[in-house]
Every structure is written in structure tokens, then in C-alpha cells.
Design an enzyme around this catalytic site. Structure first.
Site, short mmCIF file in Angstrom:
data_model
loop_
_atom_site.label_atom_id
_atom_site.label_comp_id
_atom_site.label_asym_id
_atom_site.label_seq_id
_atom_site.Cartn_x
_atom_site.Cartn_y
_atom_site.Cartn_z
N LYS A 155 0.86 -1.19 0.00
CA LYS A 155 0.00 0.00 0.00
C LYS A 155 0.89 1.24 0.00
O LYS A 155 1.76 1.41 0.87
CB LYS A 155 -0.87 -0.04 1.25
CG LYS A 155 -2.19 0.65 1.13
CD LYS A 155 -2.99 0.36 2.38
CE LYS A 155 -4.32 1.04 2.36
NZ LYS A 155 -5.00 0.92 3.66
C1 E4P Z 1 -8.35 1.48 3.79
O1 E4P Z 1 -7.51 1.06 3.06
C2 E4P Z 1 -8.18 2.70 4.62
O2 E4P Z 1 -7.01 2.58 5.32
C3 E4P Z 1 -9.35 2.88 5.52
O3 E4P Z 1 -10.53 2.44 4.88
C4 E4P Z 1 -9.49 4.26 6.08
O4 E4P Z 1 -10.71 4.35 6.77
P1 E4P Z 1 -11.05 5.55 7.79
O5 E4P Z 1 -11.31 6.78 7.00
O6 E4P Z 1 -12.28 5.07 8.50
O7 E4P Z 1 -9.86 5.71 8.69
#
Ligand code: E4P
Length: 218
Positions: free
Chosen positions: A87
Site C-alpha cells: 500500500k
Molecule cells: C483502507 O484502506 C483505509 O485505510 C481505511 O478504509 C481508512 O478508513 P477511515 O477513513 O475510517 O480511517
């Protein structure tokens, strides 16, 4: 549409895996910190533990912000397990790193995406997944689901293979809306996935079936 669970909590990952509909996991540094996972070796061990629980892709996020650091970290993370997807944040160095890692056959998830232009760059760099954060857009009075639809249309029009991974999902209705918009993947909290199970008519219907069975069978 694939379901990923958006957590680093092993119990929740096991529960979702046991349900039989889980296709993968996304994590981020905040989710790892929430579980108290700290220190490089512990973080690595945690990613390995997640990969042992699930069958699908597991997103592991780089911490470096510079190109050289991102590719070094990305190669190390990818070598941990075949299920790991690296990522990488949507930055100038991040796009360069995605291009490099893709060229090396390493799968990537471009994270922190908030616009169609950013999604276009992620696809052109060859990202396996692009992660638009719909909940965080909704938080600032911007339609997150509309962005999913816009990116899906753009990718279909140009034939990009990058999969649209709807992230920052907060509730069950977000999942339904992302499905309608054509998202390839939704990464969700366990509560949102389990919320899909519920309907009062299901509960009422089941209660009636059981009551009628008992009337006849005792
Ligand atoms: C996914 O890859 C993200 O890290 C995550 O969905 C972020 O979510 P949030 O906005 O609830 O922190």
C-alpha cells in the site's frame, strides 16, 4: 464485488473469514497502532499472522515518504508473503514507487485517493488497486460514492485494469451504494459487513416458520 475487512484486529479478521465471504484485508498504520502493534519485527509478524488467517490479498502500507525508501520497504513487504499487496500513498514519490514496483511484478494499492485525477495517475502507474476514501469525503460534505462511480466509469472507458477498492466505508449503506456504483472491492469494518445480514422481515419470518413447525410437531 469483493469484500475486504478494514482492520488489523485478528479476532475480527477470523470472524469475517469464518463467515466464508471474505476476499482480503486492508490495514494502515493507524489500524496497526489501534491494536498496539509496534516495532518493525512485530509489525512484520502481524502481517504474516493475517496472511495465515485469510486466503486473499492483504494490504501492508509503507511508512517511507521518499521514493527510495518506499521501494525498499515495498520490496521487503512483498517478500513476506505472496498475499501481500504493498500500500503506497498518493504522492509524487508514491506514483513513481507504484510504477517501479509494478514493473517488478509487485502488486500495489494506491491509498489516500480523493479525486478522479489522482485515480487516473494511479491507474497509469499500474496500481493493482486504487483506494478512494469515501467516508472521509462524506465527512467534508463531498459525495464519496459519486467519486467511486466517476472512477469506475473512467476506468471502464479507458480499459484500465486497476481495481476500484472503495475504502473508508463507515456503514452498511455505503457498501450497497458502492455495489451500485460498480466498485470492484469494498473494504469495510466488520460491523458494516455483518449489518448486511439484518432485515426485520427475516427475523419475523423465521419466528413464524418456527412457531408453525412447533404447532404441528410439538
Ligand atoms: C483502507 O484502506 C483505509 O485505510 C481505511 O478504509 C481508512 O478508513 P477511515 O477513513 O475510517 O480511517
Amino acid at each position: 464485488m469483493k469484500f475486504f475487512i478494514d482492520t488489523a484486529n485478528l479476532d475480527q479478521i477470523r470472524e469475517a473469514q469464518d463467515l466464508g465471504v471474505l476476499d482480503g484485508v486492508t490495514t494502515n498504520p493507524s489500524l496497526m497502532a489501534k491494536e498496539g502493534i509496534k516495532g518493525e519485527q512485530n509489525i512484520i509478524n502481524h502481517y504474516k499472522a493475517i496472511c495465515e488467517i485469510v486466503d486473499g490479498d492483504v494490504s501492508a502500507e509503507v511508512i517511507s515518504t521518499d521514493y527510495a525508501g518506499m521501494i525498499k520497504e515495498g520490496e521487503k513487504l512483498a517478500a513476506l508473503h505472496p498475499q501481500i499487496v504493498v500500500k503506497v500513498p498518493m504522492t509524487k514519490d508514491g506514483i513513481k514507487a507504484i510504477k517501479y514496483l509494478t514493473g517488478k511484478g509487485i502488486r500495489t494499492n494506491c491509498t489516500l485517493v480523493f479525486s478522479a485525477g489522482q485515480a487516473l495517475l494511479a491507474a497509469k502507474a499500474g496500481a493493482t488497486y486504487v483506494s478512494p476514501f469515501i467516508g472521509r469525503l462524506d465527512d467534508i460534505s463531498t459525495d464519496g460514492v459519486a467519486l467511486i462511480a466517476q472512477i469506475v466509469d473512467m476506468y471502464n472507458f479507458y480499459g484500465f485494469e486497476t481495481q476500484v477498492l472503495a475504502a473508508s466505508i463507515r456503514h452498511t449503506m455505503h457498501i450497497i451504494q458502492c455495489m451500485e456504483a460498480g466498485a470492484d472491492v469494498a473494504t469495510c469494518p466488520l460491523s458494516a459487513i455483518l449489518g448486511l445480514l439484518n432485515h426485520p422481515l427475516t427475523d419475523i419470518g423465521l419466528e413464524k416458520f418456527l412457531a408453525d413447525y412447533k404447532k404441528v410437531n410439538g
